[in-house]
Write a protein that holds these residues in place. Sequence first.
Motif, PDB file in Angstrom:
ATOM      1  N   ARG A 155       0.913  -1.219   0.097  1.00 15.30           N
ATOM      2  CA  ARG A 155       0.070   0.215  -0.014  1.00 15.30           C
ATOM      3  C   ARG A 155       0.669   1.394  -0.057  1.00 15.30           C
ATOM      4  N   THR A 156       2.157   1.044  -0.232  1.00 13.77           N
ATOM      5  CA  THR A 156       3.023   2.230   0.014  1.00 13.77           C
ATOM      6  C   THR A 156       3.970   2.547  -1.357  1.00 13.77           C
ATOM      7  N   PRO A 157       4.510   3.777  -1.589  1.00 15.91           N
ATOM      8  CA  PRO A 157       5.231   3.838  -2.573  1.00 15.91           C
ATOM      9  C   PRO A 157       6.567   3.030  -2.595  1.00 15.91           C
ATOM     10  N   PRO A 158       7.172   2.962  -4.106  1.00 14.42           N
ATOM     11  CA  PRO A 158       8.319   1.902  -4.018  1.00 14.42           C
ATOM     12  C   PRO A 158       9.557   2.592  -3.463  1.00 14.42           C
ATOM     13  N   GLY A 159      10.816   2.189  -3.183  1.00 10.02           N
ATOM     14  CA  GLY A 159      11.829   2.590  -2.458  1.00 10.02           C
ATOM     15  C   GLY A 159      12.353   2.202  -1.244  1.00 10.02           C
ATOM     16  N   ARG A 160      13.542   2.536  -1.116  1.00  5.34           N
ATOM     17  CA  ARG A 160      14.158   2.427   0.439  1.00  5.34           C
ATOM     18  C   ARG A 160      13.078   2.751   1.244  1.00  5.34           C
ATOM     19  N   THR A 161      12.653   1.813   2.228  1.00  2.00           N
ATOM     20  CA  THR A 161      11.534   2.255   3.138  1.00  2.00           C
ATOM     21  C   THR A 161      12.040   1.899   4.650  1.00  2.00           C
ATOM     22  N   VAL A 162      11.622   2.656   5.506  1.00  2.00           N
ATOM     23  CA  VAL A 162      11.715   2.401   7.172  1.00  2.00           C
ATOM     24  C   VAL A 162      10.228   2.217   7.770  1.00  2.00           C
ATOM     25  N   ALA A 163       9.890   1.337   8.381  1.00  2.00           N
ATOM     26  CA  ALA A 163       8.723   1.234   9.000  1.00  2.00           C
ATOM     27  C   ALA A 163       8.923   1.258  10.395  1.00  2.00           C
ATOM     28  N   VAL A 164       8.486   2.064  11.203  1.00  2.00           N
ATOM     29  CA  VAL A 164       8.512   2.336  12.656  1.00  2.00           C
ATOM     30  C   VAL A 164       7.576   1.258  13.300  1.00  2.00           C
ATOM     31  N   VAL A 165       8.304   0.025  14.100  1.00  2.00           N
ATOM     32  CA  VAL A 165       7.533  -0.720  14.975  1.00  2.00           C
ATOM     33  C   VAL A 165       7.346   0.063  16.416  1.00  2.00           C
ATOM     34  N   SER A 166       6.250   0.817  16.544  1.00  2.00           N
ATOM     35  CA  SER A 166       5.975   1.677  17.543  1.00  2.00           C
ATOM     36  C   SER A 166       5.832   1.056  18.897  1.00  2.00           C
ATOM     37  N   GLY A 167       5.541  -0.285  19.190  1.00  2.08           N
ATOM     38  CA  GLY A 167       5.329  -0.935  20.372  1.00  2.08           C
ATOM     39  C   GLY A 167       5.141  -2.392  20.308  1.00  2.08           C
ATOM     40  N   GLY A 168       5.510  -3.012  21.279  1.00  7.92           N
ATOM     41  CA  GLY A 168       5.476  -4.419  21.468  1.00  7.92           C
ATOM     42  C   GLY A 168       4.604  -5.030  22.527  1.00  7.92           C
ATOM     43  N   ASN A 169       3.794  -4.256  23.200  1.00 11.70           N
ATOM     44  CA  ASN A 169       2.867  -4.451  24.450  1.00 11.70           C
ATOM     45  C   ASN A 169       1.781  -5.255  24.171  1.00 11.70           C
ATOM     46  N   VAL A 170       1.907  -6.417  23.859  1.00 12.57           N
ATOM     47  CA  VAL A 170       0.597  -7.228  23.554  1.00 12.57           C
ATOM     48  C   VAL A 170       0.467  -8.590  24.409  1.00 12.57           C
ATOM     49  N   ASP A 171      -0.843  -8.702  24.725  1.00 12.82           N
ATOM     50  CA  ASP A 171      -1.152  -9.670  25.551  1.00 12.82           C
ATOM     51  C   ASP A 171      -0.519 -10.996  24.834  1.00 12.82           C
ATOM     52  N   PRO A 172       0.352 -11.834  25.628  1.00 13.41           N
ATOM     53  CA  PRO A 172       0.863 -13.098  25.018  1.00 13.41           C
ATOM     54  C   PRO A 172      -0.200 -14.253  24.352  1.00 13.41           C
ATOM     55  N   GLU A 173      -1.444 -14.220  24.783  1.00 14.04           N
ATOM     56  CA  GLU A 173      -2.197 -15.121  24.247  1.00 14.04           C
ATOM     57  C   GLU A 173      -2.801 -14.674  22.811  1.00 14.04           C
ATOM     58  N   VAL A 174      -2.833 -13.414  22.801  1.00 13.29           N
ATOM     59  CA  VAL A 174      -3.196 -12.650  21.517  1.00 13.29           C
ATOM     60  C   VAL A 174      -2.209 -12.912  20.306  1.00 13.29           C
ATOM     61  N   LEU A 175      -1.024 -12.790  20.667  1.00 11.28           N
ATOM     62  CA  LEU A 175       0.178 -12.731  20.319  1.00 11.28           C
ATOM     63  C   LEU A 175       0.432 -14.276  19.485  1.00 11.28           C
ATOM     64  N   ALA A 176       0.288 -15.093  20.385  1.00 15.23           N
ATOM     65  CA  ALA A 176       0.194 -16.831  20.123  1.00 15.23           C
ATOM     66  C   ALA A 176      -0.554 -16.759  19.120  1.00 15.23           C
ATOM     67  N   ARG A 177      -1.998 -16.404  19.464  1.00 16.40           N
ATOM     68  CA  ARG A 177      -2.958 -16.775  18.357  1.00 16.40           C
ATOM     69  C   ARG A 177      -2.966 -16.197  17.018  1.00 16.40           C
ATOM     70  N   THR A 178      -2.259 -14.895  17.036  1.00 13.63           N
ATOM     71  CA  THR A 178      -1.700 -14.186  15.583  1.00 13.63           C
ATOM     72  C   THR A 178      -0.841 -14.883  14.896  1.00 13.63           C
ATOM     73  N   VAL A 179       0.197 -15.320  15.744  1.00 12.50           N
ATOM     74  CA  VAL A 179       1.454 -15.822  15.031  1.00 12.50           C
ATOM     75  C   VAL A 179       0.867 -17.275  14.243  1.00 12.50           C
ATOM     76  N   ARG A 180       0.150 -17.878  15.004  1.00  9.62           N
ATOM     77  CA  ARG A 180      -0.516 -19.380  14.496  1.00  9.62           C
ATOM     78  C   ARG A 180      -1.341 -19.028  13.278  1.00  9.62           C
ATOM     79  N   SER A 181      -2.091 -18.243  13.490  1.00 13.69           N
ATOM     80  CA  SER A 181      -3.318 -17.950  12.359  1.00 13.69           C
ATOM     81  C   SER A 181      -2.638 -17.270  11.375  1.00 13.69           C
ATOM     82  N   ALA A 182      -1.414 -16.292  11.396  1.00 13.66           N
ATOM     83  CA  ALA A 182      -1.252 -15.403  10.395  1.00 13.66           C
ATOM     84  C   ALA A 182      -0.472 -16.333   9.127  1.00 13.66           C
TER      85      ALA A 182
END
Length: 314
Positions: A287-314
Amino acid sequence: MRLVDIDDVRAAAERISGRVVRTPLLPCPWADGELWLKPESLQPTGAFKLRGATNALALLPAEARAAGVVTHSSGNHGQALAYAARAAGVPCVVVTPEGAPEVKIEAMRRFGAELVTVPAREREEAAARVVAERGMVLVPPFDHRDVIAGQGTVGLEIAADLADVAVLLVPVGGGGLASGVTAAVSALSPRTRVIGVEPELAGDAAESIAAGRRIWWPPDRTRRTMADGLRVSLSDLTFAHLSARLDGVVTVTEDEIRSAMGRLAREARLVAEPSGAVAAAAYLAGRTPPGRTVAVVSGGNVDPEVLARTVRSA
């Protein structure tokens, strides 16, 4: 209205040096060789918010700091302010909306904050009551020049660490991070296009920029997104910054957010909360223009169960 500028951001960088992590830029060969990640999830509080909170607290007069600070937050800014306040020996109250993630609630308590829980629509009003009743100083999560300047140090570091960045992707909720980043990048790397990213289900910034005026989305509407940190709308202050400097806003779906969380966990070895994954989601979804790109990963405070479900299903 005077916008935050590069001098404000540079001054903030000096103030917070040694108090926050200078996060690296990580190349992503598993993407296409054009993507780098700025993992603000590696901050001690798990999100970029520590930068703005630390800068704002450092600028408070001694008398104001002694009275204590209060804010309203679903979690990341509350954690950041509580962490910075504890280090400075300053009392801290955080007004939290009902339904805030338990992992963030627990962290705010662990960092020493006193919590006041209210319906989402009442968070700002409740924080104002604490100010009036207890004489504490309000340090809002994004609607504050000193907070914006602190968040802008993310852009300062990116400009210093990677040349010829074509596109910089920044999550947008209240707009404090994007406001600060554009203040730095527009001065240091004017050819870089700074693009805001938000969930489709909390797309007030995209609508506001397109309309040329600030449009507020109520909490009942934005709560549909899993990206809890992006459920707030722009303020007049952040809208002024973004309308003047941002190069555009794109939105991502809930499925695209989940997919990005999974890829970041599996391939970048990074834990990202939904709000933290939206910038990478925009790139990975094309969804973004082409070229050298930096994406900010702004945070990692996620419920472990939500993360586990997401990683399994993604």
